[in-house]
Scaffold this motif. Structure first.
Motif: not given
Length: 461
Positions: A43, A292, A317
């Motif tokens: 991420i 995500m 994120l």
């Protein structure tokens, strides 16, 4: 944008078979930890991995069909994107791009922006390797006069010379200067080219008439990873490690970077996990993609996704989702994408149906530059169509048909709406598709949400 090498704590940096053997006595616990670390690292590093493919193709590999110019040069897309352009997703087709990948390892560089007229939008967006926005040179920040602007590496404490209109501090030793020059109409292309030819990059030493230092050679390139086709390929961490060579650890991320080193993620190192660690990494990457995608479903506009380090802070994120939607997007004060995720009934767009978008009189998007509506395929690429029309934008307003009350109705569908309406037709594929409404220099009504894009109305049951 990078210069000094990192110093790695080799006791914490576990890479290779010998070091990974230390994990085996507690494999179950270690595998879980490796999975979680891989999830967090993916991420955190997703935008940087995506950016590596662009950096390599545009500036580091002269054999690439995407090559534009070497580091500290300026390369141009002399036309807007077409369906054949597949490296950058959701491309903007209103502004031919120019690219200046900046190498700050030997010191600051000066970027020259040409002056341009009031009728045109031209901007320089500066981004670091995290994809954070370092700053802008645009009509909003500097008017239309252009000028010379200094981009400096991490930790620079030098003196700004006379003639420099602004200074931008990069967090990384490589950075990107991304120019957007508005194309007013097809006949305007020579004017765009003339502006592009006046964009320039030089070292600060050269600007001052001194000999420039030579940066050390770049490390050997690693293969790029197509994250859309191979979203859980562990080779992504090899690309990330290459980029980390130019990304000095930020104070707020030092502990996290040390944790990532325990699974082989660190500047300049090959990523070569054994089978057990590889399985945990792939699982962690899959979990990251799940997060995500869940975050992507809650996105309301591009205002959430792109901005400075101060704006995004540690929301990694959201930064990753920005790259997933379309890397190197603008900050809200410069640009807003304000629709649409679905049709008026909440259903996804489907090219087997016909749609209309009606702007009532006086309800066109309130902007200080321009607006555009673009159709994309499921893959977020441009749709090849017989008209070769991928966008309807505000420069086209004089050619659009008006409704009886002075409003404007646009037709979004696969088949022609008829010869009399084709001026207002935005062709769509005969499959699911996406729509993006872009607003450049959006006024307060857009930024505050007081102006809302009209619904996309389906015409078929």
């Amino acid at each position: 944008m990078k210069s000094r090498p990192f110093e790695i704590d080799r006791r914490a940096f576990l890479s290779g078979v010998g070091a990974l053997a230390l994990l085996r006595p507690a494999l179950g616990r270690a595998a879980t930890s490796a999975r979680d670390l891989a999830r967090e690292a993916f991420i955190w590093g997703y935008p940087t991995v995506d950016l590596y493919a662009i950096l390599r193709g545009y500036a580091l590999d002269p054999s690439s069909p995407e090559f534009k110019a070497p580091l500290n040069g300026v390369g141009h897309a002399r036309d807007v994107a077409t369906p054949e352009d597949r490296l950058v997703i959701a491309p903007n087709v209103d502004t031919p791009y120019s690219y200046a990948w900046l190498d700050l390892r030997a010191g600051p560089v000066v970027v020259t922006v040409p002056p341009f007229g009031r009728e045109r939008y031209l901007s320089l967006q500066l981004c670091d390797l995290y994809t954070w926005i370092i700053g802008y040179v645009t009509p909003r920040t500097n008017g239309q006069a252009g000028g010379d602007f200094l981009v400096v590496p991490p930790g620079w404490r030098g003196t700004t010379p006379p003639g420099i209109r602004g200074v931008f501090h990069s967090t990384t030793e490589l950075a990107l200067g991304l120019f957007r020059t508005q194309l007013l109409n097809p006949a305007d292309l020579p004017n765009v080219h003339a502006l592009q030819d006046r964009m320039h990059v030089q070292t600060l030493a050269a600007y001052l008439g001194r000999a420039s230092l030579t940066a050390r050679p770049l490390p050997p390139l690693v293969p790029p990873v197509n994250l859309r086709e191979h979203p859980t390929d562990p080779a992504a961490f090899g690309a990330l490690n290459w980029m980390l060579t130019f990304m000095p650890a930020l104070p707020e991320e030092a502990a996290m970077r040390r944790d990532f080193a325990s699974i082989g993620i660190g500047p300049g190192h090959a990523f070569a996990p054994d089978d057990a660690l590889r399985d945990a990494v792939v699982e962690g990457m899959g979990a990251a993609l799940g997060q995500m995608r869940e975050r992507a479903r809650r996105v309301r506009s591009s205002a959430e996704l792109f901005g400075s380090r101060e704006f995004l802070r540690d929301d990694y994120l959201t930064r990753a989702v920005g790259a997933l939607f379309g890397i190197l997007g603008n900050a809200a004060e410069e640009f807003l994408g304000v629709g649409w995720q679905a049709d008026a009934g909440g259903q996804p767009f489907d090219g087997r149906r016909r749609y209309r978008i009606r702007f009532a009189p006086g309800q066109l998007p309130p902007v200080d530059a321009f607006w555009s509506i673009t159709v994309y395929t499921q893959e977020r690429l441009l749709y090849a169509n017989p008209l070769k029309r991928y966008v309807i934008n505000s420069p086209m307003l004089p050619s659009l048909l008006r409704d009886e009350d002075g409003g404007i109705t646009l037709h979004v569908q696969h088949d022609s709406p008829g010869p009399g309406r084709e001026s207002n037709w935005l062709p769509a594929p005969a499959t699911p598709f996406g729509l993006t409404l872009r607003t450049y220099l959006p006024r307060e009504e857009i930024r505050s949400g007081r102006w809302v894009a009209p619904p996309v109305e389906p015409l078929d049951s």
